[in-house]
Design a protein around this motif. Structure first.
Motif, mmCIF file in Angstrom:
data_model
loop_
_atom_site.group_PDB
_atom_site.id
_atom_site.type_symbol
_atom_site.label_atom_id
_atom_site.label_comp_id
_atom_site.label_asym_id
_atom_site.label_seq_id
_atom_site.Cartn_x
_atom_site.Cartn_y
_atom_site.Cartn_z
ATOM 1 N N ALA A 80 0.821 -1.205 0.000
ATOM 2 C CA ALA A 80 0.000 0.000 0.000
ATOM 3 C C ALA A 80 0.861 1.263 0.000
ATOM 4 N N VAL A 81 1.907 1.273 0.825
ATOM 5 C CA VAL A 81 2.795 2.435 0.897
ATOM 6 C C VAL A 81 3.520 2.645 -0.427
ATOM 7 N N SER A 82 3.947 1.551 -1.054
ATOM 8 C CA SER A 82 4.645 1.686 -2.336
ATOM 9 C C SER A 82 3.733 2.285 -3.396
ATOM 10 N N ARG A 83 2.475 1.869 -3.398
ATOM 11 C CA ARG A 83 1.525 2.429 -4.358
ATOM 12 C C ARG A 83 1.277 3.907 -4.097
ATOM 13 N N ILE A 84 1.133 4.265 -2.840
ATOM 14 C CA ILE A 84 0.902 5.667 -2.496
ATOM 15 C C ILE A 84 2.103 6.517 -2.899
ATOM 16 N N CYS A 85 3.297 6.040 -2.594
ATOM 17 C CA CYS A 85 4.514 6.787 -2.939
ATOM 18 C C CYS A 85 4.666 6.931 -4.447
ATOM 19 N N LYS A 86 4.362 5.852 -5.174
ATOM 20 C CA LYS A 86 4.470 5.920 -6.630
ATOM 21 C C LYS A 86 3.451 6.906 -7.196
ATOM 22 N N GLY A 87 2.246 6.897 -6.637
ATOM 23 C CA GLY A 87 1.229 7.841 -7.100
ATOM 24 C C GLY A 87 1.597 9.278 -6.799
ATOM 25 N N MET A 88 2.156 9.536 -5.611
ATOM 26 C CA MET A 88 2.566 10.891 -5.256
ATOM 27 C C MET A 88 3.705 11.375 -6.137
ATOM 28 N N SER A 102 2.276 12.253 -9.536
ATOM 29 C CA SER A 102 1.547 13.519 -9.466
ATOM 30 C C SER A 102 2.505 14.702 -9.400
#
Length: 275
Positions: A257-265, A268
């Motif tokens: 979950a953290v990896s996905r959030i970091c990749k999305g940020m 962006s």
């Protein structure tokens, strides 16, 4: 925390987590590249039939589970190659039959089966020095095979038809890796149990795929994620009275979950920079 390493059972558990984490990283990357994550679930649940038969016959349940694991994985390959059965359909067959046999033999076994919960949910603190030697030998053999046939393994994992046309030993690679996956499943059952094994062989690779696209990069990064989650889950379980396997899987889920959030940020932020 340093006091924990004064106990032999904790040292064995910690070493077992690290060794199996490396093995599952290699096996899991191959399985994910072939898009056969479900095969680990099928083989894992087929092992339950071996465990039940082992208890019923009074023989080593792990050894019998290993026979069922290797046999079921080879049956999947045979059905898909010989009769053109879809691999997911073949997996469903061995999955359901293995579980049915396991339930049957467990209920036919006289008395209570005390170790059944440890196989279903894992009991990492029961790992012995002999188990560590088995884990280490298997991981060394697996690593040696990867070093020897790395390019062929990658080719067969991504496109078996191309590998066959290119003259690569597709059948040898496929059968060897099928047996290696089955053995890894049996060994990892001792750590996380039947119920949570699929997560250990898929979540680290899913996390690594967020940042890597090459087979080798995914394998190394997933090994790091597996080692970190395994060590963290084991240490946390000494302070929180819950099974280590549950904490390991939860940490792997958090990492993804953290990896996905970091990749999305990061994506962006790059889009804003272009504007």
């Amino acid at each position: 925390m340093s006091e924990l390493f004064g106990y032999s059972f904790f040292v064995n558990a910690f070493a077992g987590v690290l060794i199996i984490a490396v093995a599952t990283a290699m096996v899991g990357t191959y399985v994910m590249a072939r898009r056969l994550a479900a095969i680990t679930g099928g083989v894992t649940h087929a092992c339950f039939g071996g465990l039940g038969l082992g208890y019923y016959l009074g023989v080593n349940p792990i050894a019998m589970a290993g026979v069922f694991a290797v046999g079921s994985s080879l049956i999947v390959e045979w059905m898909s190659a010989r009769y053109r059965v879809r691999e997911d359909s073949a997996i469903a067959v061995v999955w359901s039959i293995g579980m049915a046999l396991g339930v049957l033999f467990v209920f036919l076994t006289p008395g209570f089966v005390p170790e059944l919960n440890s196989f279903l949910f894992g009991n990492i603190l029961n790992i012995s020095s002999a188990d560590l030697w088995i884990f280490a030998i298997y991981t060394l053999l697996l690593g040696g095979f990867f070093v020897w046939k790395f390019r062929e393994i990658v080719a067969c994992a991504f496109d078996r038809d191309f590998a066959h046309v290119a003259g690569l030993p597709v059948r040898f690679i496929t059968l060897t890796m099928t047996v290696m996956v089955a053995i890894c499943v049996v060994l990892a059952i001792r750590l996380v149990g039947i119920m949570m094994l699929m997560a250990v062989i898929s979540l680290p690779q899913m996390t690594a795929e967020v940042f890597c696209r090459r087979f080798g990069g995914i394998m190394w990064l997933s090994a790091g994620v597996s080692v970190a989650a395994g060590a963290g889950g084991l240490i946390m379980s000494t302070y929180v009275d819950v099974p280590c396997s549950a904490l390991i899987v939860l940490l792997l889920g958090v990492a993804y979950a953290v990896s996905r959030i970091c990749k999305g940020m990061a994506a962006s932020w790059r889009r804003k920079e272009r504007i």
